[in-house]
Scaffold this active site. Sequence first.
Site, PDB file in Angstrom:
ATOM      1  N   LYS A 146       0.833  -1.220   0.000  1.00 25.32           N
ATOM      2  CA  LYS A 146       0.000   0.000   0.000  1.00 25.32           C
ATOM      3  C   LYS A 146       0.860   1.259   0.000  1.00 25.32           C
ATOM      4  O   LYS A 146       0.512   2.242  -0.648  1.00 25.32           O
ATOM      5  CB  LYS A 146      -1.017  -0.007   1.143  1.00 25.32           C
ATOM      6  CG  LYS A 146      -0.434  -0.097   2.524  1.00 25.32           C
ATOM      7  CD  LYS A 146      -1.538  -0.289   3.548  1.00 25.32           C
ATOM      8  CE  LYS A 146      -0.939  -0.421   4.945  1.00 25.32           C
ATOM      9  NZ  LYS A 146       0.007  -1.577   5.098  1.00 25.32           N
ATOM     10  N   ARG A 166      -7.136   3.105  10.247  1.00 25.55           N
ATOM     11  CA  ARG A 166      -7.064   1.646  10.136  1.00 25.55           C
ATOM     12  C   ARG A 166      -7.865   0.925  11.218  1.00 25.55           C
ATOM     13  O   ARG A 166      -7.587  -0.237  11.525  1.00 25.55           O
ATOM     14  CB  ARG A 166      -5.633   1.134  10.028  1.00 25.55           C
ATOM     15  CG  ARG A 166      -4.685   1.458  11.095  1.00 25.55           C
ATOM     16  CD  ARG A 166      -3.364   0.720  10.857  1.00 25.55           C
ATOM     17  NE  ARG A 166      -2.350   1.535  10.242  1.00 25.55           N
ATOM     18  CZ  ARG A 166      -1.220   1.059   9.755  1.00 25.55           C
ATOM     19  NH1 ARG A 166      -0.949  -0.211   9.789  1.00 25.55           N
ATOM     20  NH2 ARG A 166      -0.335   1.868   9.217  1.00 25.55           N
ATOM     21  N   ARG A 190      12.579  -7.120   3.016  1.00 24.53           N
ATOM     22  CA  ARG A 190      12.606  -5.650   2.849  1.00 24.53           C
ATOM     23  C   ARG A 190      13.722  -5.044   3.708  1.00 24.53           C
ATOM     24  O   ARG A 190      13.949  -5.445   4.839  1.00 24.53           O
ATOM     25  CB  ARG A 190      11.267  -5.061   3.272  1.00 24.53           C
ATOM     26  CG  ARG A 190      11.271  -3.539   3.298  1.00 24.53           C
ATOM     27  CD  ARG A 190       9.894  -2.961   3.508  1.00 24.53           C
ATOM     28  NE  ARG A 190       9.301  -3.308   4.790  1.00 24.53           N
ATOM     29  CZ  ARG A 190       8.063  -2.951   5.146  1.00 24.53           C
ATOM     30  NH1 ARG A 190       7.303  -2.255   4.331  1.00 24.53           N
ATOM     31  NH2 ARG A 190       7.592  -3.310   6.324  1.00 24.53           N
ATOM     32  N   ARG A 236      13.725  -3.112   9.142  1.00 20.07           N
ATOM     33  CA  ARG A 236      12.787  -2.441  10.033  1.00 20.07           C
ATOM     34  C   ARG A 236      12.570  -3.334  11.242  1.00 20.07           C
ATOM     35  O   ARG A 236      12.462  -4.552  11.110  1.00 20.07           O
ATOM     36  CB  ARG A 236      11.456  -2.219   9.291  1.00 20.07           C
ATOM     37  CG  ARG A 236      11.063  -0.767   9.196  1.00 20.07           C
ATOM     38  CD  ARG A 236       9.899  -0.564   8.283  1.00 20.07           C
ATOM     39  NE  ARG A 236       8.619  -0.959   8.857  1.00 20.07           N
ATOM     40  CZ  ARG A 236       7.442  -0.712   8.292  1.00 20.07           C
ATOM     41  NH1 ARG A 236       7.389  -0.079   7.136  1.00 20.07           N
ATOM     42  NH2 ARG A 236       6.321  -1.100   8.859  1.00 20.07           N
ATOM     43  N   ARG A 248       1.780  -8.770  13.484  1.00 19.18           N
ATOM     44  CA  ARG A 248       1.210  -7.594  12.793  1.00 19.18           C
ATOM     45  C   ARG A 248       0.044  -8.009  11.894  1.00 19.18           C
ATOM     46  O   ARG A 248      -0.948  -7.304  11.799  1.00 19.18           O
ATOM     47  CB  ARG A 248       2.294  -6.915  11.940  1.00 19.18           C
ATOM     48  CG  ARG A 248       3.308  -6.153  12.776  1.00 19.18           C
ATOM     49  CD  ARG A 248       4.545  -5.843  11.965  1.00 19.18           C
ATOM     50  NE  ARG A 248       4.317  -4.940  10.867  1.00 19.18           N
ATOM     51  CZ  ARG A 248       5.105  -4.860   9.792  1.00 19.18           C
ATOM     52  NH1 ARG A 248       6.165  -5.651   9.688  1.00 19.18           N
ATOM     53  NH2 ARG A 248       4.849  -3.991   8.857  1.00 19.18           N
TER      54      ARG A 248
END
Length: 211
Positions: free
Chosen positions: A13, A90, A126, A157, A168
């Site tokens: 997103k 959210r 990532r 991250r 998550r």
Amino acid sequence: MNYIFLGPPGSGKGTQAERLAKKHHAIYFGTGDMMREEARLGTNLGQKFQEIWDKGTGELIPEDLVNEFVINKISELDQNQEVIFDGYPRSLKQAEAFVKAFDEKSFRVININVSLKNLIERLSTRRICSKCGKVFFRADISGQKICDSCGNKLIQRQDDRPEVIKKRIDVYQKETQPLIDYYKSQNLLIDINGNPPIDKVEKEIEEKLND
Ligand code: AP5
């Protein structure tokens, strides 16, 4: 028209919201990026965000802190310009606060769907720049260690560690799925298949927005 991007962690997103903002000359409003920047700056609020992330539970920042932070940022926006929201609202509660803060302006919701296997692969590979936050996909596999924009070190991250990723995704199901159901019932939702490569997903979004 303004847009809200929804999708589980790693659905792309952020990637697609930034591309749409660029194409439309719109404001990109990335909540996660802004919160990480606040934490990097070490403000009072930023320290509170960091304490929550340090727990490694994958949970969302509590409503009162998010609202204090995000509503303030929304009030600073030039609301005559189109805005692309990534990561806010959210939850149903945030959606209520959003409508008031965003002055009842019209918006549509782009919901990106991706398989669990792809989400886990994308998040675990990532890397981001430790300074400018630029995102690099599969950087660990390609061996890239330095940001090609600012020359700083690439890092993982904190919430992309395998043990946090699953949490998550569970939080997303619990907190955000009811919001998706709500937007669907209001005919605001545009469903997108986020599994194909980035350019293909972008094309599907473009086509559906032009429908
Ligand atoms: P946030 O930073 O918003 O994280 P997130 O929602 O978990 O989403 P991600 O940034 O991980 O993924 P993304 O869907 O944007 O995917 P991306 O484009 O990067 O929030 C982090 C935390 O902040 C939250 O957990 C919470 O604690 C807090 N927070 C933020 N907002 C909040 C709120 N409103 N309320 C409360 N707390 C809040 O893509 C992922 C990777 O895949 C990249 O490497 C990318 O290059 C790659 N990729 C993208 N698309 C494709 C594709 N089509 N094919 C292959 N690879 C792709």
